[in-house]
Design a protein around this motif. Structure first.
Motif, PDB file in Angstrom:
ATOM      1  N   ALA A 115     -52.222 -28.241   8.963  1.00 44.68           N
ATOM      2  CA  ALA A 115     -52.367 -28.225   7.509  1.00 44.68           C
ATOM      3  C   ALA A 115     -52.031 -26.849   6.969  1.00 44.68           C
ATOM      4  CB  ALA A 115     -53.791 -28.618   7.101  1.00 44.68           C
ATOM      5  N   ILE A 116     -51.517 -26.833   5.737  1.00 42.51           N
ATOM      6  CA  ILE A 116     -51.216 -25.597   5.018  1.00 42.51           C
ATOM      7  C   ILE A 116     -51.861 -25.702   3.643  1.00 42.51           C
ATOM      8  CG2 ILE A 116     -49.423 -24.117   4.068  1.00 42.51           C
ATOM      9  CD1 ILE A 116     -47.526 -25.169   6.205  1.00 42.51           C
ATOM     10  N   ASP A 117     -52.643 -24.704   3.282  1.00 41.45           N
ATOM     11  CA  ASP A 117     -53.321 -24.675   1.990  1.00 41.45           C
ATOM     12  C   ASP A 117     -52.754 -23.532   1.153  1.00 41.45           C
ATOM     13  OD1 ASP A 117     -54.990 -26.806   2.582  1.00 41.45           O
ATOM     14  OD2 ASP A 117     -56.468 -25.522   3.553  1.00 41.45           O
ATOM     15  N   LEU A 118     -52.333 -23.865  -0.055  1.00 42.30           N
ATOM     16  CA  LEU A 118     -51.862 -22.884  -1.026  1.00 42.30           C
ATOM     17  C   LEU A 118     -52.852 -22.900  -2.179  1.00 42.30           C
ATOM     18  CD1 LEU A 118     -49.754 -20.930  -2.220  1.00 42.30           C
ATOM     19  CD2 LEU A 118     -48.517 -22.931  -3.073  1.00 42.30           C
ATOM     20  N   ALA A 119     -53.555 -21.799  -2.381  1.00 44.35           N
ATOM     21  CA  ALA A 119     -54.624 -21.773  -3.381  1.00 44.35           C
ATOM     22  C   ALA A 119     -54.586 -20.465  -4.149  1.00 44.35           C
ATOM     23  CB  ALA A 119     -55.986 -21.951  -2.713  1.00 44.35           C
ATOM     24  N   ALA A 120     -55.138 -20.498  -5.366  1.00 43.00           N
ATOM     25  CA  ALA A 120     -55.251 -19.299  -6.217  1.00 43.00           C
ATOM     26  C   ALA A 120     -56.627 -19.308  -6.859  1.00 43.00           C
ATOM     27  CB  ALA A 120     -54.160 -19.285  -7.279  1.00 43.00           C
ATOM     28  N   ARG A 121     -57.287 -18.151  -6.820  1.00 43.32           N
ATOM     29  CA  ARG A 121     -58.610 -17.998  -7.410  1.00 43.32           C
ATOM     30  C   ARG A 121     -58.658 -16.670  -8.155  1.00 43.32           C
ATOM     31  NH1 ARG A 121     -58.528 -22.446  -6.197  1.00 43.32           N
ATOM     32  NH2 ARG A 121     -59.990 -23.728  -4.982  1.00 43.32           N
ATOM     33  N   GLN A 122     -59.307 -16.667  -9.308  1.00 45.47           N
ATOM     34  CA  GLN A 122     -59.454 -15.435 -10.071  1.00 45.47           C
ATOM     35  C   GLN A 122     -60.702 -14.709  -9.613  1.00 45.47           C
ATOM     36  OE1 GLN A 122     -58.577 -15.677 -14.161  1.00 45.47           O
ATOM     37  NE2 GLN A 122     -59.351 -13.645 -14.685  1.00 45.47           N
ATOM     38  N   GLN A 123     -60.544 -13.414  -9.335  1.00 46.86           N
ATOM     39  CA  GLN A 123     -61.652 -12.560  -8.923  1.00 46.86           C
ATOM     40  C   GLN A 123     -61.653 -11.325  -9.813  1.00 46.86           C
ATOM     41  OE1 GLN A 123     -61.365 -11.729  -4.736  1.00 46.86           O
ATOM     42  NE2 GLN A 123     -61.489 -13.876  -4.141  1.00 46.86           N
ATOM     43  N   GLY A 124     -62.482 -11.353 -10.856  1.00 49.81           N
ATOM     44  CA  GLY A 124     -62.533 -10.233 -11.777  1.00 49.81           C
ATOM     45  C   GLY A 124     -61.233 -10.101 -12.548  1.00 49.81           C
ATOM     46  N   HIS A 162     -58.323  -9.706 -11.245  1.00 41.36           N
ATOM     47  CA  HIS A 162     -57.204 -10.020 -10.362  1.00 41.36           C
ATOM     48  C   HIS A 162     -57.207 -11.505 -10.010  1.00 41.36           C
ATOM     49  CE1 HIS A 162     -57.807  -5.673  -9.797  1.00 41.36           C
ATOM     50  NE2 HIS A 162     -56.505  -5.624  -9.582  1.00 41.36           N
ATOM     51  N   VAL A 163     -56.049 -11.962  -9.576  1.00 43.47           N
ATOM     52  CA  VAL A 163     -55.893 -13.320  -9.062  1.00 43.47           C
ATOM     53  C   VAL A 163     -55.438 -13.205  -7.614  1.00 43.47           C
ATOM     54  CG1 VAL A 163     -54.563 -15.451  -9.207  1.00 43.47           C
ATOM     55  CG2 VAL A 163     -55.390 -14.347 -11.290  1.00 43.47           C
ATOM     56  N   VAL A 164     -56.124 -13.895  -6.715  1.00 40.29           N
ATOM     57  CA  VAL A 164     -55.803 -13.857  -5.293  1.00 40.29           C
ATOM     58  C   VAL A 164     -55.150 -15.184  -4.910  1.00 40.29           C
ATOM     59  CG1 VAL A 164     -56.683 -13.577  -2.957  1.00 40.29           C
ATOM     60  CG2 VAL A 164     -57.725 -12.301  -4.846  1.00 40.29           C
ATOM     61  N   VAL A 165     -53.903 -15.121  -4.503  1.00 45.33           N
ATOM     62  CA  VAL A 165     -53.164 -16.284  -4.029  1.00 45.33           C
ATOM     63  C   VAL A 165     -53.224 -16.281  -2.499  1.00 45.33           C
ATOM     64  CG1 VAL A 165     -50.943 -17.460  -3.979  1.00 45.33           C
ATOM     65  CG2 VAL A 165     -51.646 -16.224  -6.031  1.00 45.33           C
ATOM     66  N   THR A 166     -53.654 -17.390  -1.923  1.00 49.78           N
ATOM     67  CA  THR A 166     -53.860 -17.472  -0.478  1.00 49.78           C
ATOM     68  C   THR A 166     -52.978 -18.568   0.107  1.00 49.78           C
ATOM     69  OG1 THR A 166     -56.165 -16.795  -0.765  1.00 49.78           O
ATOM     70  CG2 THR A 166     -55.564 -17.757   1.354  1.00 49.78           C
ATOM     71  N   VAL A 167     -52.283 -18.236   1.187  1.00 46.86           N
ATOM     72  CA  VAL A 167     -51.525 -19.212   1.968  1.00 46.86           C
ATOM     73  C   VAL A 167     -52.153 -19.236   3.356  1.00 46.86           C
ATOM     74  CG1 VAL A 167     -49.283 -19.878   2.895  1.00 46.86           C
ATOM     75  CG2 VAL A 167     -49.428 -18.790   0.646  1.00 46.86           C
ATOM     76  N   ARG A 168     -52.802 -20.347   3.685  1.00 50.37           N
ATOM     77  CA  ARG A 168     -53.525 -20.462   4.952  1.00 50.37           C
ATOM     78  C   ARG A 168     -52.952 -21.621   5.752  1.00 50.37           C
ATOM     79  NH1 ARG A 168     -57.949 -21.403   2.908  1.00 50.37           N
ATOM     80  NH2 ARG A 168     -58.880 -19.321   2.897  1.00 50.37           N
ATOM     81  N   ASP A 169     -52.671 -21.371   7.027  1.00 52.58           N
ATOM     82  CA  ASP A 169     -52.161 -22.437   7.899  1.00 52.58           C
ATOM     83  C   ASP A 169     -53.033 -22.552   9.138  1.00 52.58           C
ATOM     84  OD1 ASP A 169     -51.088 -20.849  10.227  1.00 52.58           O
ATOM     85  OD2 ASP A 169     -49.790 -19.997   8.682  1.00 52.58           O
ATOM     86  N   THR A 170     -52.838 -23.617   9.877  1.00 54.13           N
ATOM     87  CA  THR A 170     -53.568 -23.869  11.125  1.00 54.13           C
ATOM     88  C   THR A 170     -52.623 -23.765  12.311  1.00 54.13           C
ATOM     89  OG1 THR A 170     -53.213 -26.263  10.895  1.00 54.13           O
ATOM     90  CG2 THR A 170     -55.242 -25.350   9.952  1.00 54.13           C
ATOM     91  N   GLY A 171     -51.695 -22.817  12.229  1.00 51.51           N
ATOM     92  CA  GLY A 171     -50.672 -22.678  13.256  1.00 51.51           C
ATOM     93  C   GLY A 171     -51.129 -21.894  14.469  1.00 51.51           C
ATOM     94  N   SER A 172     -50.139 -21.335  15.157  1.00 51.71           N
ATOM     95  CA  SER A 172     -50.408 -20.673  16.443  1.00 51.71           C
ATOM     96  C   SER A 172     -51.073 -19.316  16.279  1.00 51.71           C
ATOM     97  CB  SER A 172     -49.091 -20.508  17.215  1.00 51.71           C
ATOM     98  OG  SER A 172     -48.140 -19.799  16.432  1.00 51.71           O
TER      99      SER A 172
END
Length: 333
Positions: free
Chosen positions: A249-258, A260-270
């Motif tokens: 799975a690959i998750d592309l997410a964005a969350r506002q922190q104060g 700033h905005v943090v964009v995260t790309v998370r995978d379950t790879g090697s």
């Protein structure tokens, strides 16, 4: 002064109120003499010499000198030293700056020439690559369908032309970023729209590989260049697709922190080994043979340069067997 410290014969009326110093008298009567500075009532410093006078009845002679003139001289000397020190620091700083500039000038010229060479070479390579690809496509159309070997060779030429063209484009982009010649827009970007478009385009490729792709922008808005931000996200998703096996799975997410905005790309790879993490954003660097899948090693370097050009930061965390997470921090709109 007698043994009890009483003044027998004062000789200076101005100092008579400041002396005697009882401790000095006791020390002089015991040891023969005493020498010490004292503080008097009006905050004046006085240096006292107390001397035992020989005779049947112990008598002490105590004389003092006011130290105000010496204190003034010391203060003036201190001011002169501070002034000389400040001037010396300024002169040394200016001289060091000038010498450093002269020493670094050859390196700067070399770097500028290297940038100019890469940019010029990239421009010059575009035309022959385009001609080579066009010629290979024309030849491919004229090859009989039964001639599999010839068609395979021409297809290889087309693919290598495409790969080289992408490499040339990457080098040209980096040279422009290094030279500060890349013009970026600064407009509000609704990440929900960007994520929806990327999810639609990349989602098909992910489905073909059996990978689940999820995107969530949570209504975040950032100022920047939408085309270059999309390019950064595509680079990160391309890396995630390369190293995530089927069923992952690959998750592309964005969350506002104060602010700033943090964009995260998370995978379950090697994942990436810890010893390779400090260098993953270097140009042409590829971690190991297991993770080398034919890329040029410029993707993450371009992503970092584009993020920093938009006043953001990029970081990467990874563990072997547990996947990789890339965080892009951008100012919020």
């Amino acid at each position: 002064l007698n043994r009890s410290g009483q003044v027998i014969s004062p000789t200076n009326v101005s100092l008579a109120a400041s002396i005697p110093e009882a401790q000095a008298v006791d020390a002089a009567l015991r040891n023969g003499s005493d020498w010490r500075p004292v503080q008097v009532e009006n905050a004046m410093r006085v240096r006292l010499l107390t001397w035992r006078v020989a005779g049947a009845n112990p008598v002490a002679l105590q004389v003092g000198r006011v130290l105000s003139d010496q204190s003034d001289i010391q203060h003036q000397l201190l001011m002169v030293l501070l002034a000389l020190g400040g001037v010396s620091v300024l002169l040394l700083g200016a001289g060091s700056w000038w010498l450093a500039g002269r020493a670094l000038r050859p390196a700067q010229l070399s770097w500028e020439r290297q940038q100019a060479f890469v940019a010029n070479a990239s421009h010059e390579l575009r035309t022959p690559l385009t001609l080579m690809r066009a010629s290979a496509e024309v030849a491919l159309r004229n090859v009989a369908a039964s001639d599999a070997d010839q068609r395979m060779l021409l297809n290889d030429v087309v693919q290598e032309c495409d790969h080289t063209s992408r490499l040339v484009d990457d080098l040209l982009l980096l040279s422009r970023l290094d030279a500060g010649q890349m013009t970026l827009e600064r407009k509000p970007i609704a990440l929900a729209d960007v994520f929806a478009e990327i999810e639609r385009q990349v989602g098909r490729l992910a489905d073909e590989r059996g990978i689940r792709l999820r995107a969530d922008a949570a209504g975040c808005v950032v100022p920047g260049d939408s085309l270059r931000l999309r390019q950064v996200l595509l680079i990160l998703l391309d890396n995630a697709l390369r190293y995530t096996p089927a069923g992952g799975a690959i998750d592309l997410a964005a969350r506002q922190q104060g602010q700033h905005v943090v964009v995260t790309v998370r995978d379950t790879g090697s994942g990436i080994a810890p010893e390779y993490l400090p260098r993953v954003f270097e140009r042409f660097y590829r971690a190991d043979s297991a993770r080398s899948t034919g890329g040029s090693g410029l993707g993450l370097a371009i992503a970092r340069a584009l993020v920093e050009a938009q006043h953001g930061q990029i970081a990467l965390q990874s563990q072997i067997g547990h996947g990789t997470q890339v965080m892009v921090t951008l100012p919020a709109a």
